[in-house]
Design a protein around this motif. Sequence first.
Motif: not given
Length: 550
Positions: A189-190, A426-427, A432-433, A462-464
């Motif tokens: 994520s970062s 996920l928290a 992160m897809s 998040l990630s098409p």
Amino acid sequence: MNFFTELKRRNVFKVAAAYIIVAWLLLQVSDTLVPALHLPEWFNSGVAFALIIGFPIAVIFAWAFEMTPDGLKKEKDVDRSQSIAKVTGNKLNNAIIGVLVLALGYFVLDKFVLDPERDAAEIASAVQNAQEKVQEPAATEQAEKSIAVLPFVNMTSDREQEYFSDGLSEELLNLLAKMPELRVAARTSSFSFKGKNLEIPEIASRLKVAHILEGSVRKSGDQIRITAQLVKADDGYHLWSETYDRQLDNVFQIQDEIAGEVVRALKVTLLNEAPKSRETSPEVYQLYLEGQHVRRQVSAPTLPQAINLLKQAVALDPTYAPAWAELAYAYMWEAGIGLTPIDEAFALADQAIERALEADPGYSRAYFVKGASQMYNKFNFKAAYEGYQHALELEPGNAFLLGQNATALRAIGRMDQSIALFEQALALDPLMSEMRSWQALALSYAGQLDEAESAYRTVLTLSPDFSGAHYRLGRILIAKGMPGVALEQIKQEKSSTYSLTGLAMVHHALGSQESSQRALDELIRTMAGHAAYQIAEVYGFRGDSDKAFE
């Protein structure tokens, strides 16, 4: 031969056999009672040690003494004509049979009654512990003790050196994540914000953190300049900043100093000693970071290059566990994309794992890679979970390890616990897809189709272009009785393998057997070499179980 006959006559073999069976039974009972009675962990070791010491004593005793109608006597004092060794032998036979029946009964009880319940209790306890360690913090706590580490900007003129600035940022993130008192956003994520021109408050809001650590790296020869600054997200206030001009071999001290300054600035009270960077030579460190960077590209050209870099690293420093663990993982990926035969690649991986654990028995990633070997080569899902769980115990704030534990729980059928652990992961890693797709799969296996659909739609937001997401969303829609909507989703799938698999299924669901067969024929023609599983899935979906198992 005479000695052997005498051993038989004195019932030494029978005493030894009886002792071994009884000892095994006692160890099994002890293993069951220790956790139930909350006995100390050394109790089992003590029982095993006593039984091992007792074995030669029992054998010597059987040789030197004989049971007589008058009691126990030294064998040399017994008249052979008065000996009842044969009678004693028959009694020992009966005793051995009786103990074997008891052992078999206990084995059946433990295997089919106690063991599943014990495993379930252990897994539930482990999941609960993981959840307690990664609970969503209260708002005030989050404001004080949450942070994301953005990838440090590479200020070196050579863009090929970007692996170093990224790697250094990740090492710093991992160092902070080892502190349970801090909530640290995960790497995926970062790092998703790398190169994006977004304001700090926006990044912090998406990552659900209150502080951002950012910086830059400039490297020239054996000199390095690292600038770091800790920013409070809500008002942009700089809580701390520093520039370090050092030689490259001081990079580990710099990482430790930055972590220490973050802890002080956020007023975090550590319950244990602050973790330290694993040190090696600058040359080995650069080889390791570059090897890790190249390995992540996962392609036919890059994986051999990564393995070469990591082999150079371990040759220079055989005690550097991170390089061994990364080398093992690279071997696994070579098998995964078909560059190296599976047995050969995983044999090399297992050797590297053992070297990593020999170098550092407390290195969590080595246990993760060991678990991955159990999961994807040996298909021992319980052993995989144990490896992942050990890794997580060493790094309880690691979102990736939380996700791997959840994946193993899914594989052994613990869907509710798997889904709960994915939520915890996920928290920490909300963007992160891939993690979200793993959770969606668990939700679908649990029959929670609405939640699975929602999760896959989040993946695509998040990630098409996420490989397989349109196909799997289509599968969910078919299961919900919406094949027409599913067809529209599957048509958007970019992966040829998943697209053809989905089309073969959805056309069958729509009643168009000709279109279904056409898609399956194309899948077999173009993908048979690596899509055997998907081909079997289509046959199974269409109810042709014989063809599915061909």
